[in-house]
Design a protein around this motif. Structure first.
Motif, PDB file in Angstrom:
ATOM      1  N   ALA A   1     -12.177  -8.379  -5.376  1.00  0.00           N
ATOM      2  CA  ALA A   1     -13.462  -8.898  -5.859  1.00  0.00           C
ATOM      3  C   ALA A   1     -14.608  -8.563  -4.913  1.00  0.00           C
ATOM      4  CB  ALA A   1     -13.367 -10.413  -6.044  1.00  0.00           C
ATOM      5  N   GLU A   2     -14.298  -8.232  -3.659  1.00  0.00           N
ATOM      6  CA  GLU A   2     -15.347  -7.887  -2.690  1.00  0.00           C
ATOM      7  C   GLU A   2     -15.843  -6.460  -2.859  1.00  0.00           C
ATOM      8  OE1 GLU A   2     -14.402  -8.870   1.435  1.00  0.00           O
ATOM      9  OE2 GLU A   2     -12.714 -10.067   0.724  1.00  0.00           O
ATOM     10  N   LEU A   3     -15.099  -5.622  -3.560  1.00  0.00           N
ATOM     11  CA  LEU A   3     -15.425  -4.198  -3.641  1.00  0.00           C
ATOM     12  C   LEU A   3     -16.733  -3.982  -4.393  1.00  0.00           C
ATOM     13  CD1 LEU A   3     -11.869  -2.808  -4.485  1.00  0.00           C
ATOM     14  CD2 LEU A   3     -13.166  -2.338  -2.384  1.00  0.00           C
ATOM     15  N   PRO A   4     -17.712  -3.321  -3.768  1.00  0.00           N
ATOM     16  CA  PRO A   4     -18.968  -3.026  -4.464  1.00  0.00           C
ATOM     17  C   PRO A   4     -18.937  -1.677  -5.184  1.00  0.00           C
ATOM     18  CG  PRO A   4     -19.211  -2.478  -2.165  1.00  0.00           C
ATOM     19  CD  PRO A   4     -17.787  -2.983  -2.335  1.00  0.00           C
ATOM     20  N   PHE A   5     -17.778  -1.020  -5.170  1.00  0.00           N
ATOM     21  CA  PHE A   5     -17.625   0.292  -5.798  1.00  0.00           C
ATOM     22  C   PHE A   5     -16.202   0.388  -6.356  1.00  0.00           C
ATOM     23  CE2 PHE A   5     -17.259   0.684  -1.103  1.00  0.00           C
ATOM     24  CZ  PHE A   5     -15.882   0.776  -1.021  1.00  0.00           C
ATOM     25  N   PRO A   6     -15.937   1.349  -7.237  1.00  0.00           N
ATOM     26  CA  PRO A   6     -14.580   1.503  -7.761  1.00  0.00           C
ATOM     27  C   PRO A   6     -13.657   2.199  -6.769  1.00  0.00           C
ATOM     28  CG  PRO A   6     -16.019   3.127  -8.748  1.00  0.00           C
ATOM     29  CD  PRO A   6     -16.898   2.240  -7.916  1.00  0.00           C
ATOM     30  N   VAL A   7     -12.397   1.784  -6.771  1.00  0.00           N
ATOM     31  CA  VAL A   7     -11.344   2.478  -6.034  1.00  0.00           C
ATOM     32  C   VAL A   7     -10.425   3.133  -7.056  1.00  0.00           C
ATOM     33  CG1 VAL A   7      -9.338   2.228  -4.525  1.00  0.00           C
ATOM     34  CG2 VAL A   7     -11.439   0.962  -4.027  1.00  0.00           C
ATOM     35  N   PHE A   8     -10.353   4.444  -7.012  1.00  0.00           N
ATOM     36  CA  PHE A   8      -9.521   5.214  -7.935  1.00  0.00           C
ATOM     37  C   PHE A   8      -8.131   5.334  -7.306  1.00  0.00           C
ATOM     38  CE2 PHE A   8      -7.772   8.937  -9.966  1.00  0.00           C
ATOM     39  CZ  PHE A   8      -8.344   8.986 -11.234  1.00  0.00           C
ATOM     40  N   SER A   9      -7.144   4.657  -7.871  1.00  0.00           N
ATOM     41  CA  SER A   9      -5.829   4.543  -7.241  1.00  0.00           C
ATOM     42  C   SER A   9      -4.860   5.615  -7.745  1.00  0.00           C
ATOM     43  CB  SER A   9      -5.234   3.151  -7.487  1.00  0.00           C
ATOM     44  OG  SER A   9      -3.956   3.054  -6.883  1.00  0.00           O
ATOM     45  N   VAL A  10      -4.871   6.755  -7.057  1.00  0.00           N
ATOM     46  CA  VAL A  10      -3.832   7.755  -7.309  1.00  0.00           C
ATOM     47  C   VAL A  10      -2.481   7.200  -6.855  1.00  0.00           C
ATOM     48  CG1 VAL A  10      -3.023  10.081  -6.719  1.00  0.00           C
ATOM     49  CG2 VAL A  10      -5.461   9.673  -7.112  1.00  0.00           C
ATOM     50  N   ALA A  11      -2.516   6.323  -5.841  1.00  0.00           N
ATOM     51  CA  ALA A  11      -1.277   5.764  -5.277  1.00  0.00           C
ATOM     52  C   ALA A  11      -0.440   5.051  -6.327  1.00  0.00           C
ATOM     53  CB  ALA A  11      -1.627   4.792  -4.147  1.00  0.00           C
ATOM     54  N   GLN A  12      -1.078   4.332  -7.251  1.00  0.00           N
ATOM     55  CA  GLN A  12      -0.361   3.550  -8.244  1.00  0.00           C
ATOM     56  C   GLN A  12      -0.188   4.285  -9.572  1.00  0.00           C
ATOM     57  OE1 GLN A  12      -3.363   0.437  -7.399  1.00  0.00           O
ATOM     58  NE2 GLN A  12      -1.677  -1.023  -7.560  1.00  0.00           N
ATOM     59  N   SER A  13      -0.609   5.533  -9.613  1.00  0.00           N
ATOM     60  CA  SER A  13      -0.585   6.271 -10.871  1.00  0.00           C
ATOM     61  C   SER A  13       0.836   6.685 -11.247  1.00  0.00           C
ATOM     62  CB  SER A  13      -1.470   7.518 -10.773  1.00  0.00           C
ATOM     63  OG  SER A  13      -0.923   8.455  -9.863  1.00  0.00           O
ATOM     64  N   ARG A  14       1.050   6.831 -12.529  1.00  0.00           N
ATOM     65  CA  ARG A  14       2.342   7.330 -13.008  1.00  0.00           C
ATOM     66  C   ARG A  14       2.561   8.763 -12.532  1.00  0.00           C
ATOM     67  NH1 ARG A  14       3.370   6.179 -19.184  1.00  0.00           N
ATOM     68  NH2 ARG A  14       1.597   7.584 -19.445  1.00  0.00           N
ATOM     69  N   LEU A  15       1.501   9.520 -12.421  1.00  0.00           N
ATOM     70  CA  LEU A  15       1.586  10.911 -11.958  1.00  0.00           C
ATOM     71  C   LEU A  15       2.242  10.985 -10.588  1.00  0.00           C
ATOM     72  CD1 LEU A  15      -1.244  13.531 -12.059  1.00  0.00           C
ATOM     73  CD2 LEU A  15      -0.407  12.776  -9.843  1.00  0.00           C
ATOM     74  N   LYS A  16       1.771  10.163  -9.667  1.00  0.00           N
ATOM     75  CA  LYS A  16       2.321  10.192  -8.306  1.00  0.00           C
ATOM     76  C   LYS A  16       3.698   9.548  -8.249  1.00  0.00           C
ATOM     77  CE  LYS A  16       1.300   8.706  -3.554  1.00  0.00           C
ATOM     78  NZ  LYS A  16       1.276   9.981  -2.842  1.00  0.00           N
ATOM     79  N   GLY A  17       3.846   8.392  -8.910  1.00  0.00           N
ATOM     80  CA  GLY A  17       5.092   7.650  -8.795  1.00  0.00           C
ATOM     81  C   GLY A  17       6.277   8.348  -9.425  1.00  0.00           C
ATOM     82  N   ARG A  18       6.064   9.033 -10.546  1.00  0.00           N
ATOM     83  CA  ARG A  18       7.203   9.599 -11.259  1.00  0.00           C
ATOM     84  C   ARG A  18       7.531  11.030 -10.851  1.00  0.00           C
ATOM     85  NH1 ARG A  18       6.831   7.289 -17.486  1.00  0.00           N
ATOM     86  NH2 ARG A  18       6.556   5.087 -16.907  1.00  0.00           N
ATOM     87  N   ILE A  19       6.617  11.708 -10.202  1.00  0.00           N
ATOM     88  CA  ILE A  19       6.863  13.116  -9.881  1.00  0.00           C
ATOM     89  C   ILE A  19       6.938  13.347  -8.377  1.00  0.00           C
ATOM     90  CG2 ILE A  19       6.016  15.481 -10.148  1.00  0.00           C
ATOM     91  CD1 ILE A  19       4.688  14.597 -12.766  1.00  0.00           C
ATOM     92  N   GLU A  20       5.890  12.920  -7.629  1.00  0.00           N
ATOM     93  CA  GLU A  20       5.845  13.247  -6.206  1.00  0.00           C
ATOM     94  C   GLU A  20       6.867  12.476  -5.387  1.00  0.00           C
ATOM     95  OE1 GLU A  20       2.443  13.504  -2.758  1.00  0.00           O
ATOM     96  OE2 GLU A  20       3.040  11.567  -3.558  1.00  0.00           O
ATOM     97  N   SER A  21       7.225  11.264  -5.826  1.00  0.00           N
ATOM     98  CA  SER A  21       8.077  10.402  -5.008  1.00  0.00           C
ATOM     99  C   SER A  21       9.407  11.059  -4.658  1.00  0.00           C
ATOM    100  CB  SER A  21       8.325   9.078  -5.735  1.00  0.00           C
ATOM    101  OG  SER A  21       7.126   8.380  -5.917  1.00  0.00           O
ATOM    102  N   TYR A  22       9.995  11.802  -5.581  1.00  0.00           N
ATOM    103  CA  TYR A  22      11.273  12.448  -5.298  1.00  0.00           C
ATOM    104  C   TYR A  22      11.137  13.458  -4.169  1.00  0.00           C
ATOM    105  CZ  TYR A  22      15.425  15.302  -5.621  1.00  0.00           C
ATOM    106  OH  TYR A  22      16.566  15.995  -5.306  1.00  0.00           O
ATOM    107  N   TRP A  23      10.039  14.229  -4.176  1.00  0.00           N
ATOM    108  CA  TRP A  23       9.856  15.235  -3.127  1.00  0.00           C
ATOM    109  C   TRP A  23       9.748  14.575  -1.755  1.00  0.00           C
ATOM    110  CZ3 TRP A  23       5.166  17.194  -6.337  1.00  0.00           C
ATOM    111  CH2 TRP A  23       5.629  17.829  -7.490  1.00  0.00           C
ATOM    112  N   ILE A  24       9.008  13.456  -1.688  1.00  0.00           N
ATOM    113  CA  ILE A  24       8.865  12.744  -0.413  1.00  0.00           C
ATOM    114  C   ILE A  24      10.220  12.223   0.057  1.00  0.00           C
ATOM    115  CG2 ILE A  24       7.836  10.725   0.700  1.00  0.00           C
ATOM    116  CD1 ILE A  24       5.449  11.063  -1.203  1.00  0.00           C
ATOM    117  N   ALA A  25      10.958  11.617  -0.871  1.00  0.00           N
ATOM    118  CA  ALA A  25      12.267  11.060  -0.518  1.00  0.00           C
ATOM    119  C   ALA A  25      13.220  12.144  -0.037  1.00  0.00           C
ATOM    120  CB  ALA A  25      12.864  10.336  -1.726  1.00  0.00           C
TER     121      ALA A  25
END
Length: 539
Positions: free
Chosen positions: A287-311
């Motif tokens: 609620a303190e944020l005066p601007f939007p935060v675009f969360s690639v971290a929580q995106s399906r794109l990152k979670g379903r594809i990149e996570s395996y490579w990191i692991a």
């Protein structure tokens, strides 16, 4: 990419009655940086590198020429000799591998302080990437090129002073290039350097500086405020591509502790965040944020594809850091059953280890249990009963502290997969240790072993930093391409003012999935994969 450099220190011992070398100089250190470039460019590159040394040494460092080498006096008693060599080739097509060689020498046998030698070697290796090298990197990042091709016409970042928190890998060079193609002025850009021992870190640093980009250490508490002030003087709005929560929390803290600094946050268009550790730092403060935060971290794109490579990278590197042990049949524990942790648990099972999982989220814990892993609501109980040889921390927060360390009953190796060194409470481990920390007798020198009361040895691999970043270039450019393309897409959406202030993961998912990025990915790597219809310049 090719290796960056090799440094060898060779101080000649004094020999009674031995004649001095003809020039009276004794060699201390020799080092070289390798550059892929046309052979004809060798003299120009050497002279530019020599001028870089002289500029750092000050006005007394006069560049000279002797015996086919460039020379300069860098400081009292320390002289530099510089020359270029070329690998012999059987074919003449394509660029050559050039070596820019530096030899540091002095009169007498007293070696200059190591810090001094390291400083000059560091400056020498800040050699910008050549055109063949940047084209090679660009060719490894086709999704970024495609995203730029879609977005560049409107120059959506033309009014933005962009701040990037970056791992100093070669893909960062192309990310900055793409931001510039989307309109972001390079001379208003700041890159916060994350301090990891990457192979090409010096060359990436030098390339960014040559482009006019300001490079600052990510831990510098003044960095965000100084970037804001620079943007204000240029009449630009600020925008960040963050990696680990260095920007938005700092702006919120400034506004809370110094009300007069609240205007700084108002000069920000928004932040793109790609790590869960950065998102965790905003929990309860949305609620303190005066601007939007675009969360690639929580995106399906990152979670379903990149996570395996990191692991996959994390597991392979952690096992390489272990001493000679038979891991099959041994117990392992994964703390955190999120996107990355779930893949780590599966990969360890494939390597025939007996895997236990803990997660503070009861739904994730149930999922782990029903996937066949040993689980417990209490982490200390699980540590005591399962007696893991290898523990992975993948929570993005501190997962083990004094109580958990005291629960260990056998020698254990701890591997972090979280940004920075937050996963394990290292000060608590050092305070608990019965003996001062030492290098492990069998583990790599970068790992640290602590002997706890009762004689249990606990070895923290890679000094508690992410093992997937340890002395390596993390995942390949072809793997980082997807998330970086998502960050570029998110930056343009933020700059266009498409969302209200706050943190809305659903908005980020909608933007990413409607952008054409996933279609590009499927066409490039799917069942009917063909060569991408764009060249390395993204045209």
């Amino acid at each position: 990419m090719d290796r960056e450099f090799n440094t060898v220190t060779t101080v000649r011992p004094p020999v009674p009655h031995a004649p001095w070398p003809a020039d009276g100089l004794v060699s201390f250190t020799a080092t070289a940086v390798e550059v892929t470039a046309d052979a004809a460019d060798g003299p120009r590159l050497l002279r530019a590198a020599a001028r870089r040394l002289c500029a750092a040494a000050g006005p007394d460092a006069v560049l000279g020429h002797a015996g086919g080498e460039l020379t300069a006096r860098l400081e009292p008693g320390l002289h530099a000799s510089m020359f270029v060599s070329t690998d012999m080739r059987h074919d003449t097509a394509g660029p050559s591998l050039l070596r820019l060689n530096l030899r540091l020498s002095g009169r007498g046998t007293t070696e200059p302080p190591a810090a001094s030698l390291d400083r000059w070697a560091d400056i020498w290796h800040r050699q910008a990437l050549s055109a063949p090298e940047t084209d090679r990197v660009a060719g490894e990042l086709p999704l970024m090129n495609a995203a730029v091709a879609r977005l560049r016409r409107a120059k959506p970042l033309a009014g933005s002073a962009v701040l990037v928190t970056g791992h100093f890998l070669t893909d960062l060079v192309h990310l900055v290039r793409c931001l510039a193609e989307l309109g972001a002025p390079l001379d208003a850009m700041t890159v916060l350097r994350k301090d990891y021992a990457y192979q090409w870190r010096h060359r990436v640093h030098g390339h960014l500086e040559e482009q006019g980009v300001r490079v600052v250490d990510a831990t510098d508490p003044r960095a965000v405020a100084e970037h804001t002030a620079r943007a204000r003087r240029r009449g630009l709005r600020c925008l960040a591509l963050d990696d680990g929560g260095y920007v938005a929390p700092a702006l919120l803290d400034q506004a809370r502790t110094r009300p007069c600094a609240g205007a700084d946050a108002g000069e920000w268009t928004g932040v793109v965040e790609q790590t869960m550790s950065g998102i965790y730092k905003l929990r309860g403060r949305e609620a303190e944020l005066p601007f939007p935060v675009f969360s690639v971290a929580q995106s399906r794109l990152k979670g379903r594809i990149e996570s395996y490579w990191i692991a996959e990278k994390a597991v392979a590197t952690a096992l390489e850091l272990l001493p000679a042990l038979k891991t099959e049949g041994q117990p392992a524990l994964v703390i955190g059953h999120g996107n990355v942790g779930a893949h780590i648990a599966a990969l360890l099972t494939q390597r025939r280890m007996r895997v236990a999982v803990h997660d503070a989220d009861i739904l994730q814990l149930i999922n782990a249990h029903e996937s066949g892993y040993v689980t417990s609501r209490d982490l200390s109980t699980l540590l005591t009963r399962h007696e893991p040889l290898l523990v992975f921390g993948a929570t993005g927060r501190t997962s083990m502290s004094t109580r958990e360390f005291e629960a260990l009953r056998r020698p254990a190796y701890l591997a972090s997969v979280s940004s920075r060194d937050i996963e394990f409470d290292l000060p608590a481990l050092e305070a608990l240790a019965a003996r001062d920390r030492t290098s492990g007798p069998q583990a790599r020198p970068s790992s640290r072993t602590h002997t706890l009361p009762g004689g249990v040895d606990v070895t923290v691999l890679a000094g508690g930093r992410p093992v997937n970043f340890h002395e390596t270039d993390s995942i390949s450019n072809l793997h980082s391409d997807l998330v970086y393309a998502g960050m570029l897409t998110g930056a343009c959406a933020v700059a266009a003012g498409q969302a209200p202030p706050g943190l809305d993961p659903a908005w980020a998912d909608a933007v990413l999935e409607e952008s054409g990025l996933l279609q590009d990915y499927y066409e490039l790597y799917g069942p009917t994969a063909t060569a991408p219809p764009w060249d390395v310049r993204g045209r």
